[in-house]
Design a protein around this motif. Structure first.
Motif, PDB file in Angstrom:
ATOM      1  N   ASN A   1       0.844  -1.185   0.000  1.00 32.08           N
ATOM      2  CA  ASN A   1       0.000   0.000   0.000  1.00 32.08           C
ATOM      3  C   ASN A   1       0.883   1.240   0.000  1.00 32.08           C
ATOM      4  O   ASN A   1       2.106   1.143  -0.067  1.00 32.08           O
ATOM      5  CB  ASN A   1      -0.988  -0.027   1.181  1.00 32.08           C
ATOM      6  CG  ASN A   1      -0.302   0.015   2.531  1.00 32.08           C
ATOM      7  OD1 ASN A   1       0.905   0.164   2.627  1.00 32.08           O
ATOM      8  ND2 ASN A   1      -1.086  -0.123   3.580  1.00 32.08           N
ATOM      9  N   THR A   2       0.288   2.425   0.105  1.00 30.75           N
ATOM     10  CA  THR A   2       1.061   3.658   0.017  1.00 30.75           C
ATOM     11  C   THR A   2       1.997   3.852   1.199  1.00 30.75           C
ATOM     12  O   THR A   2       2.983   4.572   1.097  1.00 30.75           O
ATOM     13  CB  THR A   2       0.128   4.879  -0.080  1.00 30.75           C
ATOM     14  OG1 THR A   2      -0.824   4.817   0.979  1.00 30.75           O
ATOM     15  CG2 THR A   2      -0.581   4.930  -1.393  1.00 30.75           C
ATOM     16  N   LYS A   3       1.729   3.193   2.312  1.00 29.26           N
ATOM     17  CA  LYS A   3       2.604   3.280   3.485  1.00 29.26           C
ATOM     18  C   LYS A   3       3.742   2.267   3.419  1.00 29.26           C
ATOM     19  O   LYS A   3       4.558   2.203   4.324  1.00 29.26           O
ATOM     20  CB  LYS A   3       1.791   3.042   4.748  1.00 29.26           C
ATOM     21  CG  LYS A   3       0.728   4.092   4.987  1.00 29.26           C
ATOM     22  CD  LYS A   3      -0.111   3.753   6.181  1.00 29.26           C
ATOM     23  CE  LYS A   3      -1.246   4.750   6.325  1.00 29.26           C
ATOM     24  NZ  LYS A   3      -2.194   4.360   7.348  1.00 29.26           N
ATOM     25  N   GLY A   4       3.779   1.444   2.390  1.00 29.16           N
ATOM     26  CA  GLY A   4       4.837   0.461   2.237  1.00 29.16           C
ATOM     27  C   GLY A   4       4.555  -0.855   2.934  1.00 29.16           C
ATOM     28  O   GLY A   4       5.415  -1.726   2.988  1.00 29.16           O
ATOM     29  N   GLU A   5       3.359  -1.020   3.474  1.00 25.42           N
ATOM     30  CA  GLU A   5       2.999  -2.263   4.150  1.00 25.42           C
ATOM     31  C   GLU A   5       2.590  -3.308   3.115  1.00 25.42           C
ATOM     32  O   GLU A   5       1.872  -2.996   2.166  1.00 25.42           O
ATOM     33  CB  GLU A   5       1.835  -2.020   5.114  1.00 25.42           C
ATOM     34  CG  GLU A   5       2.119  -0.979   6.157  1.00 25.42           C
ATOM     35  CD  GLU A   5       0.880  -0.534   6.912  1.00 25.42           C
ATOM     36  OE1 GLU A   5       1.038  -0.121   8.061  1.00 25.42           O
ATOM     37  OE2 GLU A   5      -0.226  -0.595   6.347  1.00 25.42           O
ATOM     38  N   PRO A   6       3.022  -4.563   3.292  1.00 25.65           N
ATOM     39  CA  PRO A   6       2.635  -5.597   2.333  1.00 25.65           C
ATOM     40  C   PRO A   6       1.151  -5.949   2.465  1.00 25.65           C
ATOM     41  O   PRO A   6       0.629  -6.087   3.570  1.00 25.65           O
ATOM     42  CB  PRO A   6       3.518  -6.788   2.693  1.00 25.65           C
ATOM     43  CG  PRO A   6       4.027  -6.521   4.056  1.00 25.65           C
ATOM     44  CD  PRO A   6       3.957  -5.050   4.298  1.00 25.65           C
ATOM     45  N   ILE A   7       0.489  -6.054   1.323  1.00 22.91           N
ATOM     46  CA  ILE A   7      -0.934  -6.430   1.289  1.00 22.91           C
ATOM     47  C   ILE A   7      -1.129  -7.551   0.281  1.00 22.91           C
ATOM     48  O   ILE A   7      -0.311  -7.746  -0.614  1.00 22.91           O
ATOM     49  CB  ILE A   7      -1.842  -5.231   0.932  1.00 22.91           C
ATOM     50  CG1 ILE A   7      -1.493  -4.660  -0.446  1.00 22.91           C
ATOM     51  CG2 ILE A   7      -1.792  -4.160   1.996  1.00 22.91           C
ATOM     52  CD1 ILE A   7      -2.460  -3.601  -0.947  1.00 22.91           C
ATOM     53  N   THR A   8      -2.214  -8.286   0.464  1.00 23.87           N
ATOM     54  CA  THR A   8      -2.615  -9.315  -0.493  1.00 23.87           C
ATOM     55  C   THR A   8      -4.021  -8.992  -0.973  1.00 23.87           C
ATOM     56  O   THR A   8      -4.951  -8.884  -0.168  1.00 23.87           O
ATOM     57  CB  THR A   8      -2.587 -10.716   0.153  1.00 23.87           C
ATOM     58  OG1 THR A   8      -1.259 -10.981   0.602  1.00 23.87           O
ATOM     59  CG2 THR A   8      -2.994 -11.784  -0.851  1.00 23.87           C
ATOM     60  N   VAL A   9      -4.170  -8.845  -2.266  1.00 20.98           N
ATOM     61  CA  VAL A   9      -5.441  -8.521  -2.887  1.00 20.98           C
ATOM     62  C   VAL A   9      -6.011  -9.805  -3.494  1.00 20.98           C
ATOM     63  O   VAL A   9      -5.308 -10.518  -4.205  1.00 20.98           O
ATOM     64  CB  VAL A   9      -5.249  -7.450  -3.984  1.00 20.98           C
ATOM     65  CG1 VAL A   9      -6.547  -7.153  -4.685  1.00 20.98           C
ATOM     66  CG2 VAL A   9      -4.645  -6.200  -3.405  1.00 20.98           C
ATOM     67  N   THR A  10      -7.265 -10.107  -3.184  1.00 21.80           N
ATOM     68  CA  THR A  10      -7.918 -11.302  -3.708  1.00 21.80           C
ATOM     69  C   THR A  10      -8.961 -10.878  -4.733  1.00 21.80           C
ATOM     70  O   THR A  10      -9.822 -10.048  -4.432  1.00 21.80           O
ATOM     71  CB  THR A  10      -8.592 -12.092  -2.572  1.00 21.80           C
ATOM     72  OG1 THR A  10      -7.622 -12.356  -1.560  1.00 21.80           O
ATOM     73  CG2 THR A  10      -9.160 -13.398  -3.092  1.00 21.80           C
ATOM     74  N   MET A  11      -8.876 -11.457  -5.929  1.00 27.09           N
ATOM     75  CA  MET A  11      -9.800 -11.124  -7.010  1.00 27.09           C
ATOM     76  C   MET A  11     -10.325 -12.392  -7.655  1.00 27.09           C
ATOM     77  O   MET A  11      -9.623 -13.402  -7.713  1.00 27.09           O
ATOM     78  CB  MET A  11      -9.097 -10.298  -8.071  1.00 27.09           C
ATOM     79  CG  MET A  11      -8.591  -8.998  -7.597  1.00 27.09           C
ATOM     80  SD  MET A  11      -7.863  -8.100  -8.959  1.00 27.09           S
ATOM     81  CE  MET A  11      -7.703  -6.521  -8.222  1.00 27.09           C
ATOM     82  N   ILE A  12     -11.550 -12.305  -8.148  1.00 27.65           N
ATOM     83  CA  ILE A  12     -12.113 -13.399  -8.935  1.00 27.65           C
ATOM     84  C   ILE A  12     -12.215 -12.899 -10.373  1.00 27.65           C
ATOM     85  O   ILE A  12     -12.825 -11.866 -10.642  1.00 27.65           O
ATOM     86  CB  ILE A  12     -13.489 -13.849  -8.408  1.00 27.65           C
ATOM     87  CG1 ILE A  12     -13.343 -14.367  -6.980  1.00 27.65           C
ATOM     88  CG2 ILE A  12     -14.073 -14.920  -9.318  1.00 27.65           C
ATOM     89  CD1 ILE A  12     -14.634 -14.804  -6.345  1.00 27.65           C
ATOM     90  N   ASN A  13     -11.603 -13.640 -11.269  1.00 27.82           N
ATOM     91  CA  ASN A  13     -11.556 -13.279 -12.684  1.00 27.82           C
ATOM     92  C   ASN A  13     -12.634 -14.053 -13.429  1.00 27.82           C
ATOM     93  O   ASN A  13     -12.532 -15.264 -13.607  1.00 27.82           O
ATOM     94  CB  ASN A  13     -10.166 -13.594 -13.242  1.00 27.82           C
ATOM     95  CG  ASN A  13      -9.986 -13.133 -14.654  1.00 27.82           C
ATOM     96  OD1 ASN A  13     -10.797 -12.388 -15.192  1.00 27.82           O
ATOM     97  ND2 ASN A  13      -8.910 -13.580 -15.273  1.00 27.82           N
TER      98      ASN A  13
END
Length: 128
Positions: free
Chosen positions: A103-115
């Motif tokens: 994210n913008t603060k540099g923290e690691p994130i995981t985004v889950t999407m269904i295609n």
């Protein structure tokens, strides 16, 4: 044939070849719909970016918490890493993808999407 003639023929052919290669590569680079995306990670992210984008109510509630925003998700869709060990599994008529980014603060994130075939649904965002 003398060496000087052979060298002249070689250099002439090489120059002609370079002109043709530069001409064709320039024409390909000028095309707007052409992109050089051959790796699996790049191809998946490109496919996700091309489709219409929807946000699930769960993901919308995460946006309300203000630690992540839509710009972070878009950056993940452009520069993130797809976790293929968990991704590409059939879910609800589509395939699920887990994209790791920051994210913008540099923290690691995981985004889950269904295609799906004609759209992408953002289902969840987690802080790692």
């Amino acid at each position: 044939m003398k060496f000087s003639y052979r060298l002249a023929y070689y250099l002439g052919g090489l120059l002609l070849g370079i002109v043709f290669v530069v001409f064709f590569l320039q024409a390909k680079a000028d095309a707007r719909d052409v992109s050089f995306c051959y790796f699996p990670n790049c191809r998946v992210l490109q496919d996700l970016r091309k489709k219409s984008f929807e946000i699930s109510p769960k993901a919308d509630s995460i946006f309300q918490q203000k630690w992540v925003n839509l710009e972070d998700v878009k950056k993940c869709m452009e520069f993130g890493d797809v976790d293929f060990a968990k991704s590409n599994k059939p879910v609800k008529g589509g395939k699920i993808y887990f994209i790791e980014g920051k994210n913008t603060k540099g923290e690691p994130i995981t985004v889950t999407m269904i295609n799906y075939e004609n759209k992408v649904v953002l289902t969840d965002i987690k802080k790692d």
